[in-house]
Design an enzyme around this catalytic site. Structure first.
Site, PDB file in Angstrom:
ATOM      1  N   VAL A   1      -1.674   0.559  -2.638  1.00  0.00           N
ATOM      2  CA  VAL A   1      -1.312   2.197  -2.738  1.00  0.00           C
ATOM      3  C   VAL A   1      -1.994   2.957  -1.635  1.00  0.00           C
ATOM      4  O   VAL A   1      -3.111   2.576  -1.305  1.00  0.00           O
ATOM      5  CB  VAL A   1      -1.822   2.451  -3.979  1.00  0.00           C
ATOM      6  CG1 VAL A   1      -1.709   3.756  -4.337  1.00  0.00           C
ATOM      7  CG2 VAL A   1      -1.303   1.450  -5.239  1.00  0.00           C
TER       8      VAL A   1
ATOM      9  N   TYR B   1       3.616  -2.670   6.957  1.00  0.00           N
ATOM     10  CA  TYR B   1       4.738  -1.797   7.328  1.00  0.00           C
ATOM     11  C   TYR B   1       5.297  -1.939   8.704  1.00  0.00           C
ATOM     12  O   TYR B   1       4.128  -1.942   9.552  1.00  0.00           O
ATOM     13  CB  TYR B   1       4.548  -0.302   6.832  1.00  0.00           C
ATOM     14  CG  TYR B   1       4.913   0.137   5.764  1.00  0.00           C
ATOM     15  CD1 TYR B   1       5.978   0.021   4.702  1.00  0.00           C
ATOM     16  CD2 TYR B   1       3.675   0.909   4.962  1.00  0.00           C
ATOM     17  CE1 TYR B   1       5.900   0.352   3.645  1.00  0.00           C
ATOM     18  CE2 TYR B   1       3.609   1.386   3.832  1.00  0.00           C
ATOM     19  CZ  TYR B   1       4.944   0.979   3.035  1.00  0.00           C
ATOM     20  OH  TYR B   1       4.882   1.498   1.714  1.00  0.00           O
TER      21      TYR B   1
ATOM     22  N   SER C   1      -3.197  -1.581   1.871  1.00  0.00           N
ATOM     23  CA  SER C   1      -1.987  -0.947   2.483  1.00  0.00           C
ATOM     24  C   SER C   1      -2.242  -0.611   3.942  1.00  0.00           C
ATOM     25  O   SER C   1      -3.402  -0.397   4.312  1.00  0.00           O
ATOM     26  CB  SER C   1      -1.698   0.635   1.707  1.00  0.00           C
ATOM     27  OG  SER C   1      -0.911   1.160   2.213  1.00  0.00           O
TER      28      SER C   1
ATOM     29  N   THR D   1       6.270  -5.294   3.251  1.00  0.00           N
ATOM     30  CA  THR D   1       7.298  -4.447   2.585  1.00  0.00           C
ATOM     31  C   THR D   1       8.347  -4.067   3.214  1.00  0.00           C
ATOM     32  O   THR D   1       8.569  -3.579   4.101  1.00  0.00           O
ATOM     33  CB  THR D   1       6.459  -3.091   2.261  1.00  0.00           C
ATOM     34  OG1 THR D   1       5.159  -3.346   1.444  1.00  0.00           O
ATOM     35  CG2 THR D   1       7.345  -2.173   1.299  1.00  0.00           C
TER      36      THR D   1
ATOM     37  N   LYS E   1       7.775  -8.313   0.302  1.00  0.00           N
ATOM     38  CA  LYS E   1       7.654  -7.603  -1.045  1.00  0.00           C
ATOM     39  C   LYS E   1       8.845  -6.486  -1.227  1.00  0.00           C
ATOM     40  O   LYS E   1       9.179  -5.986  -0.071  1.00  0.00           O
ATOM     41  CB  LYS E   1       6.332  -6.774  -0.987  1.00  0.00           C
ATOM     42  CG  LYS E   1       6.011  -5.636  -2.168  1.00  0.00           C
ATOM     43  CD  LYS E   1       4.727  -5.237  -1.989  1.00  0.00           C
ATOM     44  CE  LYS E   1       4.603  -4.153  -3.212  1.00  0.00           C
ATOM     45  NZ  LYS E   1       5.397  -2.955  -3.218  1.00  0.00           N
TER      46      LYS E   1
ATOM     47  N   HIS F   1       9.335  -0.970  -5.423  1.00  0.00           N
ATOM     48  CA  HIS F   1       8.284   0.130  -4.974  1.00  0.00           C
ATOM     49  C   HIS F   1       7.910   1.256  -6.126  1.00  0.00           C
ATOM     50  O   HIS F   1       7.829   2.459  -5.783  1.00  0.00           O
ATOM     51  CB  HIS F   1       9.093   0.875  -3.845  1.00  0.00           C
ATOM     52  CG  HIS F   1       8.197   1.248  -2.831  1.00  0.00           C
ATOM     53  ND1 HIS F   1       7.563   0.245  -1.827  1.00  0.00           N
ATOM     54  CD2 HIS F   1       7.289   2.296  -2.568  1.00  0.00           C
ATOM     55  CE1 HIS F   1       7.174   0.894  -0.697  1.00  0.00           C
ATOM     56  NE2 HIS F   1       6.617   2.091  -1.438  1.00  0.00           N
TER      57      HIS F   1
END
Length: 367
Positions: free
Chosen positions: A93, A144, A121, A170, A242, A266
């Protein structure tokens, strides 16, 4: 539970009114401003998928079995070379200092107390190295993809050096969803909170009026399956993908070298009217078998939800909003308490339905 240091606004003891994970929501709402609350609770568009993630669990019934020995039972699960005390991990998160001054550090501490894994994250609001040092249990790094591979590789190598044990990439959010609740609340990240681990963003390029901001700008450098193949070869850590909701995508991820996948939409924050994660899980589990671990992220609020997810093919699950509500209300103490509630509920469900270990749970456990 032993009280932990918290900010003055936080609970220092858990009141009896908090008997279930969802009880933390009201306590969190009382402590958060409208800006943070909109970011935490909102989903994409009409928030149909957001609500279906939870609601779907209500439609599945457990099969009651009696007089079965469960002596010596446990909730142990082994993932990527490490054995965890239970199958509940903290999902990534972003910007957790929105919810508590200690942010991700407090979450990692709460997870460590309950022997849980946590996924940190890319958009964490505290230095990754400080977060990892806050926990005695393995932390995973959520990645990311950046606009070029050099910047992405720099993040990966820093994650390896920091001591993360798994890379969770992700893939379902190449751009932000249309979040009407945030828009109506005029949400913005406060000036004293940032994605502190990333380089400063470069100035926005000037767009031609005839070009699409989505196709010609935001998605112009979005990752593809080739980038997953590259990432697998670029790191020594297991790579978990993910954001998988389709069985064919799950098979492609496996073919690209993914060590595992996370079935996730998500949290209903990117595209509305996607299937709930529990709906998407069975065909993916059937396609992959037991070849690689499958985790489920989305909608878990009870130990019975965990049981149902495992019965339908998940190896473990992740929680997101539930532990953030607890973080906002009671810091690390709240995070640890939330994990404890879920573990104890799962143990009760397993014991009363006659299943001593997670390996004993399959679809035959459902009515």
């Amino acid at each position: 539970m032993t009280a932990l240091p918290t900010s003055p606004e936080c609970l220092t003891m858990i009141p009896r009114e908090i008997a279930a994970v969802k009880d933390y929501e009201q306590f969190a709402k009382e402590r958060l401003n409208a800006n943070a609350w909109a970011y935490l609770t909102g989903g994409a568009a009409d928030e149909i998928t957001l609500h279906e993630n939870e609601k779907i669990f209500e439609s599945i019934r457990l099969k009651g079995r009696v007089l079965r020995s469960v002596a010596g039972g446990n909730t142990l699960v082994t993932l990527f070379g490490h054995t965890y005390a239970h199958p509940v991990l903290l999902a990534p998160v972003a910007y957790q200092r929105l919810f508590h001054p200690e942010g991700e550090r407090a979450s990692a501490l709460g997870a460590s107390i309950m022997e849980a894994g946590s996924v940190v994250s890319t958009l964490a609001s505290i230095k990754w190295e400080d977060i990892v040092s806050s926990t005695a249990y393995p932390s995973w790094f959520q990645l990311y993809f950046q606009r070029n591979r050099a910047d992405t590789l720099e993040l990966v190598k820093r994650a390896e050096a920091a001591g993360f044990k798994v890379i969770v990439v992700t893939v379902d959010a190449p751009l932000a969803g249309i979040r009407n609740r945030e828009h109506r609340a005029h949400f913005q990240v406060p000036s004293d909170i940032s994605a502190i681990n990333l380089k400063s963003s470069s100035p926005n390029e000037v767009m031609n009026a005839h070009k699409s901001i989505v196709f010609d700008h935001l998605m112009a450098t979005s990752p593809t399956w080739n980038d997953i193949e590259w990432l697998v070869t670029a790191t020594t850590l297991p790579v978990v993908v993910k954001g998988i909701l389709d069985r064919d995508d799950a098979l492609v991820a496996e073919k690209c070298g993914a060590a595992g996948i996370i079935v996730s939409n998500h949290g209903g924050r990117v595209i509305d009217t996607l299937p709930s994660t529990l709906e998407a899980l069975p065909p993916i589990a059937e396609a992959l078998g037991k070849r690689i671990p499958i985790l489920l992220d989305g909608g878990i609020r009870r130990g019975s939800d965990i049981f149902k997810a495992i019965a339908l093919g998940a190896s473990a699950i992740l929680i997101g909003r539930p532990y953030i509500y607890a973080l906002a209300a009671a810091g690390a103490l709240g995070v640890a308490h939330t994990l404890r509630i879920l573990r104890e509920e799962l143990e009760v469900i397993m014991a009363v339905t006659g299943h001593a270990t997670l390996q004993d749970i399959d679809e035959n456990c459902l009515f």
